[in-house]
Design an enzyme around this catalytic site. Structure first.
Site, PDB file in Angstrom:
ATOM      1  N   VAL A 196      38.301  39.578  32.745  1.00 45.08           N
ATOM      2  CA  VAL A 196      39.745  39.507  33.155  1.00 45.08           C
ATOM      3  C   VAL A 196      40.289  39.117  31.826  1.00 45.08           C
ATOM      4  CG1 VAL A 196      41.095  37.706  34.168  1.00 45.08           C
ATOM      5  CG2 VAL A 196      39.233  38.225  35.411  1.00 45.08           C
ATOM      6  N   SER A 197      41.103  39.637  31.390  1.00 47.64           N
ATOM      7  CA  SER A 197      41.970  39.521  30.045  1.00 47.64           C
ATOM      8  C   SER A 197      42.455  38.136  30.059  1.00 47.64           C
ATOM      9  CB  SER A 197      42.921  40.822  29.917  1.00 47.64           C
ATOM     10  OG  SER A 197      42.383  41.894  29.722  1.00 47.64           O
ATOM     11  N   ALA A 198      42.671  37.869  28.722  1.00 47.92           N
ATOM     12  CA  ALA A 198      43.476  36.650  28.533  1.00 47.92           C
ATOM     13  C   ALA A 198      45.206  36.719  29.007  1.00 47.92           C
ATOM     14  CB  ALA A 198      43.719  36.241  26.940  1.00 47.92           C
TER      15      ALA A 198
END
Length: 411
Positions: free
Chosen positions: A77-79
């Site tokens: 899950v990207s920042a």
């Protein structure tokens, strides 16, 4: 009396509001559409079980959701700041058709919030396990009828799909797949984390005739693409006397004379300073990009704990160059009466002065001509007329086309 579930929900809602406020303050969110999407989607729902709220709602926390057999992250899950930046870059509107390359669920849910009930969101991933997880989480969160998930290699094309108004790639791409361009509407945008000589920038491209031109750029990092678009680095290992290693990572070709580096960590160290300084708290990410484009023999460094290089952490950055029988890498030392640092080069090898001087020469060139400016990028697919490439542009060839970069200061 408030039960545990309600307390958790209240805490998550407060965390979302705080996250939006921080993203607004930092300029990562600039529009009401993106703000409302981030507020609407329960970020914690798409995280691995047990992820603390402070991690789920951290501005710059990337959370791994799957690793390969070697422990390397292959899905995450990207920042939050990266997702917000990319949504802003895409300039999504209600009713749009959007393709997301790289599934996870969270980003697709936010896209669905922005394009609305009349929009269409297709999220694809080459990993069936990742797709199954994303589909299940989207269903549970109420987006099952608004986001379609598909296990396929997007680089191979999507038969039967109408053109997309926006394609958002959420994995690091070494090249732009021809299939993406074929499936992009004439006035559509492609937002892609493009790897350029080992350095990644998320670029928003629009068509300009037969090629693409950038409209914005952002700093970001992503797990690398799998499938047809996968590109392996070349790695050269430099052992020290204890068997610990410094790794030189090359995006494409290792220099012909890299064998001259045998035993290089046993040589005397050489330091050369550039005279170029920067104040604390000021980004110099453009220097990394400059070096990747204009420094022949450019490489990325990684150092095992226990090496002399690793012991200097905090004073060096993993950007280097190979010259003859030496390699040099970017270092800093205190400057500006303690308010900043000076850039320099540290080298090992009999040609250490040559390697360090070459690196410092490019640092000074960046200081004169690239500092404080944002470059423009182009992408020229194989087979198109390249006579329109600006004469001042640097060119980086890929498999399916060529990337160009132009710095305003060089015009």
């Amino acid at each position: 009396m408030v039960g545990p579930a309600a307390s958790t929900s209240d805490a998550a809602g407060s965390s979302r509001a705080d996250l939006v406020a921080r993203l607004r303050e930092s300029g990562m969110i600039t529009t009401a559409a993106v703000e409302e999407a981030v507020l609407a989607v329960r970020r914690e729902h798409f995280m691995p079980a047990g992820t603390p709220l402070e991690v789920a709602y951290g501005v710059d926390n990337s959370v791994v959701t799957k690793r390969d057999e070697h422990g390397v992250a292959i899905s995450s899950v990207s920042a939050a700041y990266i997702q917000a930046q990319m949504l802003e870059q895409a300039s999504l509107r209600p009713g749009m058709r959007v393709l997301e390359v790289g599934s996870g669920g969270l980003n697709a849910a936010m896209i669905a919030e922005i394009v609305g009930e009349k929009g269409h969101v297709l999220s694809v991933d080459i990993d069936a396990e990742v797709v199954d997880r994303a589909g299940r989480l989207l269903d549970e969160a109420g987006y099952g009828n608004r986001v379609r998930v598909l296990a396929t290699d997007a680089g191979a094309g999507l038969l039967g799909e109408d053109p997309f108004n926006a394609i958002i790639v959420t994995v690091g791409a070494w090249d732009i797949a021809p299939a993406w361009l074929e499936q992009l509407a004439p006035d559509g945008v492609l937002v892609v984390p493009l790897i350029m000589n080992g350095v990644t920038r998320t670029i928003c491209f629009r068509r300009d005739g037969d090629h693409l031109v950038s409209t914005s750029m952002a700093v970001a990092g992503f797990v690398s693409m799998q499938g047809a678009g996968q590109h392996a680095e070349r790695v050269f290992l430099l052992p020290d006397s204890t068997g610990k290693q410094v790794k030189l990572r090359f995006d494409s070709t290792i220099p012909d004379d890299v064998n001259l580096l045998d035993g290089v960590l046993g040589t005397e160290r050489t330091d050369v300073w550039s005279g170029a300084s920067i104040r604390h708290g000021v980004s110099f990410a453009s220097l990394h990009l400059w070096l990747a484009w204009y420094m022949p023999g450019f490489c990325l460094l990684a150092a095992d704990e226990g090496t002399a290089v690793a012991s200097e952490r905090g004073r060096w950055f993993p950007f280097g160059v190979v010259r003859g029988a030496a390699f040099a890498y970017l270092v800093v030392r205190p400057d500006l009466d303690g308010a900043g640092v000076e850039f320099g080069a540290r080298a090992y090898g009999s040609d250490g002065k040559l390697a360090a001087a070459a690196l410092c020469e490019q640092i000074r060139a960046w200081d004169r001509e690239g500092r404080g400016t944002e470059p423009e990028f182009g992408y020229w697919p194989v087979g198109v007329d390249r006579s329109g490439i600006p004469p001042e542009a640097a060119v980086l060839d890929k498999h399916h086309g060529s990337v160009t970069i132009s710095w305003p200061a060089l015009d």
